[in-house]
Scaffold this motif. Structure first.
Motif, mmCIF file in Angstrom:
data_model
loop_
_atom_site.group_PDB
_atom_site.id
_atom_site.type_symbol
_atom_site.label_atom_id
_atom_site.label_comp_id
_atom_site.label_asym_id
_atom_site.label_seq_id
_atom_site.Cartn_x
_atom_site.Cartn_y
_atom_site.Cartn_z
ATOM 1 N N LEU A 1 0.803 -1.231 0.000
ATOM 2 C CA LEU A 1 0.000 0.000 0.000
ATOM 3 C C LEU A 1 0.830 1.273 0.000
ATOM 4 O O LEU A 1 0.307 2.350 -0.268
ATOM 5 N N ASN A 2 2.125 1.163 0.311
ATOM 6 C CA ASN A 2 2.978 2.336 0.443
ATOM 7 C C ASN A 2 4.188 2.213 -0.468
ATOM 8 O O ASN A 2 5.199 1.638 -0.084
ATOM 9 N N ASP A 3 4.054 2.758 -1.658
ATOM 10 C CA ASP A 3 5.141 2.705 -2.629
ATOM 11 C C ASP A 3 6.310 3.604 -2.241
ATOM 12 O O ASP A 3 7.444 3.337 -2.581
ATOM 13 N N ASP A 4 6.001 4.678 -1.533
ATOM 14 C CA ASP A 4 7.049 5.632 -1.186
ATOM 15 C C ASP A 4 7.958 5.076 -0.095
ATOM 16 O O ASP A 4 7.584 4.231 0.690
ATOM 17 N N GLU A 5 9.177 5.539 -0.108
ATOM 18 C CA GLU A 5 10.120 5.116 0.921
ATOM 19 C C GLU A 5 9.931 5.982 2.161
ATOM 20 O O GLU A 5 9.858 7.199 2.074
ATOM 21 N N THR A 6 9.833 5.338 3.293
ATOM 22 C CA THR A 6 9.704 6.074 4.541
ATOM 23 C C THR A 6 10.987 5.914 5.333
ATOM 24 O O THR A 6 11.684 4.911 5.221
ATOM 25 N N LYS A 7 11.284 6.924 6.127
ATOM 26 C CA LYS A 7 12.532 6.912 6.894
ATOM 27 C C LYS A 7 12.523 5.843 7.981
ATOM 28 O O LYS A 7 13.511 5.179 8.210
ATOM 29 N N ASP A 8 11.396 5.719 8.671
ATOM 30 C CA ASP A 8 11.318 4.766 9.773
ATOM 31 C C ASP A 8 10.234 3.747 9.466
ATOM 32 O O ASP A 8 9.193 3.719 10.106
ATOM 33 N N GLU A 9 10.492 2.904 8.480
ATOM 34 C CA GLU A 9 9.491 1.950 8.009
ATOM 35 C C GLU A 9 9.046 0.996 9.109
ATOM 36 O O GLU A 9 7.878 0.654 9.197
ATOM 37 N N LYS A 10 9.955 0.581 9.978
ATOM 38 C CA LYS A 10 9.596 -0.369 11.030
ATOM 39 C C LYS A 10 8.518 0.195 11.955
ATOM 40 O O LYS A 10 7.547 -0.491 12.260
ATOM 41 N N SER A 11 8.663 1.434 12.379
ATOM 42 C CA SER A 11 7.644 2.016 13.256
ATOM 43 C C SER A 11 6.340 2.263 12.499
ATOM 44 O O SER A 11 5.256 2.166 13.074
ATOM 45 N N GLU A 12 6.439 2.548 11.205
ATOM 46 C CA GLU A 12 5.237 2.725 10.383
ATOM 47 C C GLU A 12 4.488 1.396 10.253
ATOM 48 O O GLU A 12 3.254 1.365 10.319
ATOM 49 N N ILE A 13 5.222 0.316 10.066
ATOM 50 C CA ILE A 13 4.595 -1.007 9.966
ATOM 51 C C ILE A 13 3.944 -1.378 11.293
ATOM 52 O O ILE A 13 2.838 -1.928 11.319
ATOM 53 N N GLU A 14 4.599 -1.061 12.400
ATOM 54 C CA GLU A 14 4.019 -1.340 13.717
ATOM 55 C C GLU A 14 2.733 -0.563 13.929
ATOM 56 O O GLU A 14 1.757 -1.092 14.467
ATOM 57 N N ALA A 15 2.708 0.694 13.491
ATOM 58 C CA ALA A 15 1.487 1.502 13.598
ATOM 59 C C ALA A 15 0.387 0.919 12.705
ATOM 60 O O ALA A 15 -0.786 0.838 13.104
ATOM 61 N N PHE A 16 0.765 0.482 11.500
ATOM 62 C CA PHE A 16 -0.208 -0.120 10.592
ATOM 63 C C PHE A 16 -0.731 -1.436 11.165
ATOM 64 O O PHE A 16 -1.909 -1.754 11.035
ATOM 65 N N TYR A 17 0.140 -2.190 11.819
ATOM 66 C CA TYR A 17 -0.243 -3.446 12.460
ATOM 67 C C TYR A 17 -1.386 -3.216 13.453
ATOM 68 O O TYR A 17 -2.364 -3.965 13.487
ATOM 69 N N GLU A 18 -1.271 -2.164 14.252
ATOM 70 C CA GLU A 18 -2.315 -1.851 15.235
ATOM 71 C C GLU A 18 -3.634 -1.516 14.535
ATOM 72 O O GLU A 18 -4.708 -1.942 14.975
ATOM 73 N N LYS A 19 -3.562 -0.757 13.443
ATOM 74 C CA LYS A 19 -4.767 -0.431 12.684
ATOM 75 C C LYS A 19 -5.363 -1.689 12.058
ATOM 76 O O LYS A 19 -6.585 -1.880 12.064
ATOM 77 N N LEU A 20 -4.508 -2.546 11.535
ATOM 78 C CA LEU A 20 -4.963 -3.773 10.884
ATOM 79 C C LEU A 20 -5.707 -4.671 11.870
ATOM 80 O O LEU A 20 -6.737 -5.255 11.532
#
Length: 130
Positions: free
Chosen positions: A44-63
């Motif tokens: 869902l996120n084609d763009d590169e993020t600086k802190d991908e791990k924390s973004e994935i963790e935040a997405f995990y909570e939403k999921l």
């Protein structure tokens, strides 16, 4: 094996069936929710993020909420299913996901009857563990 309901159907029944279908697929793929979150986040996120791990963790909570809440939009869950079924691990696996694709070539009455028959077959298979 669960079937996706007709597109545009509202209510919690469609949402719950889609959530069950996602849970069933990830179970058959031997994935856990964190793995699903990572797969979905990357897709869902084609763009590169600086802190991908924390973004994935935040997405995990939403999921987790999306897979529990009856108010989750069916369109979102269908998008998740599309991502899962197009993932290389799914394609290489022997897992099969039956999905209904709406068509105007049959009447609404016939479509409703077929959906009911299909649902009964699925329930019988689930109950008898064939």
């Amino acid at each position: 094996m669960n079937l996706t309901l007709e597109q545009g159907q509202t209510g919690t029944v469609e949402t719950e069936e889609l959530q069950d279908q996602i849970r069933s697929l990830i179970s058959e793929l031997n994935w856990k929710i964190p793995k699903l979150a990572e797969v979905l986040y990357v897709a869902l996120n084609d763009d590169e993020t600086k802190d991908e791990k924390s973004e994935i963790e935040a997405f995990y909570e939403k999921l987790k909420g999306h897979l529990k809440r009856k108010s989750t939009r069916p369109e979102l869950l269908n998008n998740y299913l599309n991502i899962i079924t197009n993932h290389p691990e799914y394609i290489k696996s022997s897992v099969i996901s039956a999905r209904y694709v709406p068509s105007n070539s049959i009447s609404a009455t016939l479509r409703s009857g077929l959906k009911s028959i299909s649902k009964n077959i699925t329930q019988n298979i689930d109950e008898n563990d064939l």
